[in-house]
Design a protein around this motif. Structure first.
Motif, short mmCIF file in Angstrom:
data_model
loop_
_atom_site.label_atom_id
_atom_site.label_comp_id
_atom_site.label_asym_id
_atom_site.label_seq_id
_atom_site.Cartn_x
_atom_site.Cartn_y
_atom_site.Cartn_z
N ILE A 96 0.85 -1.19 0.00
CA ILE A 96 0.00 0.00 0.00
C ILE A 96 0.88 1.24 0.00
CG2 ILE A 96 -1.68 1.32 1.33
CD1 ILE A 96 -2.87 -1.27 2.30
N ASN A 97 0.67 2.08 -0.98
CA ASN A 97 1.41 3.33 -1.11
C ASN A 97 0.70 4.41 -0.29
OD1 ASN A 97 2.54 5.79 -2.02
ND2 ASN A 97 3.09 4.85 -3.98
N LYS A 98 1.41 4.98 0.70
CA LYS A 98 0.80 5.98 1.59
C LYS A 98 0.28 7.19 0.82
CE LYS A 98 3.60 4.74 5.62
NZ LYS A 98 4.60 5.22 6.61
N LYS A 99 0.91 7.49 -0.29
CA LYS A 99 0.47 8.62 -1.11
C LYS A 99 -0.96 8.43 -1.59
CE LYS A 99 2.24 8.81 -5.20
NZ LYS A 99 3.22 8.99 -6.31
N PHE A 100 -1.30 7.16 -1.92
CA PHE A 100 -2.65 6.89 -2.43
C PHE A 100 -3.68 6.85 -1.31
CE2 PHE A 100 -0.04 5.67 -6.01
CZ PHE A 100 -0.80 6.10 -7.09
N VAL A 101 -3.22 6.67 -0.07
CA VAL A 101 -4.13 6.80 1.08
C VAL A 101 -4.59 8.25 1.18
CG1 VAL A 101 -4.32 6.65 3.59
CG2 VAL A 101 -3.08 4.87 2.33
#
Length: 222
Positions: free
Chosen positions: A199-204
């Protein structure tokens, strides 16, 4: 009138935002979609907590809430594909034209009275679809009809189900909407799990933004 305008603006911003991200990896897409529905759940409860309780949720459970819970996150996949393959302009137009589906079904489901003005609107909508598909006007000179039709049918079906839900006096609408968001989050988490990948934190963060835009669309539409 202002509510309808804000709903249209929010809906357009959803498409523009997803298009701007140029999402290629499926796990990134469903990270955004999952977080988006978590935001919807939280905001919905904050605004309408007095209408949400166990009794109301129990009365809201139906095939409509389950279907919407499956369809809504699934549409994001086709929306993203359509935006990448056919561009924002065509995708947004097909999303808008999908409103013709609940209009057509209203004659059967809600016993709407037929008028020639409604017939003209339906005819013009289908003529518009034919002309849009005939003229290849996207920047790369082509489009993908499958994803455009999927967006058209998907959003049209969701709008129809929401109208059935809203007109059913036996179902508390706000509690049903909250339940739909929960089902959407569950289905999104399943898609995210199946897609694998980190999971990419940017996409969160992107999911938080999408959640605000998407909830605004639904809130003002209501």
């Amino acid at each position: 009138m202002y509510a309808l305008l804000l709903s249209l603006i929010s809906s357009l911003l959803v498409g523009f935002f997803i298009k701007s991200l140029k999402i290629k990896q499926i796990n990134n897409l469903f990270t955004i979609v999952f977080v988006n529905y978590i935001v919807a759940i939280v905001v919905c409860y904050m605004l309408f907590n007095s209408a949400i309780n166990l009794t109301a949720l129990s009365n809201s459970f139906s095939y409509l809430t389950v279907l919407l819970g499956i369809l809504m996150p699934s549409i994001f996949y086709f929306l993203n594909k359509s935006l990448n393959k056919s561009g924002l302009a065509k995708t947004d137009i097909f999303q808008r034209l999908s409103l013709i589906i609940p209009v057509i079904l209203s004659f059967w489901l809600f016993k709407e009275i037929f008028t020639w003005s409604k017939f003209a609107a339906i005819a013009l909508a289908f003529v518009s679809i034919v002309l849009l598909l005939y003229k290849k006007s996207t920047k790369d000179g082509n489009f993908n009809i499958f994803y455009l039709i999927a967006v058209f049918i998907g959003y049209g079906t969701v709008d129809t189900l929401f109208k059935i839900l809203a007109t059913n006096k036996n179902i508390p609408y706000i509690a049903a909407l909250f339940l739909v968001f929960i089902f959407c989050a569950v289905v999104s988490s399943f898609y995210l799990f199946c897609s694998r990948g980190s999971i990419n934190k940017k996409f969160v963060l992107y999911g938080l933004i999408l959640g605000i835009l998407n909830f605004s669309n639904i809130y003002f539409y209501m």
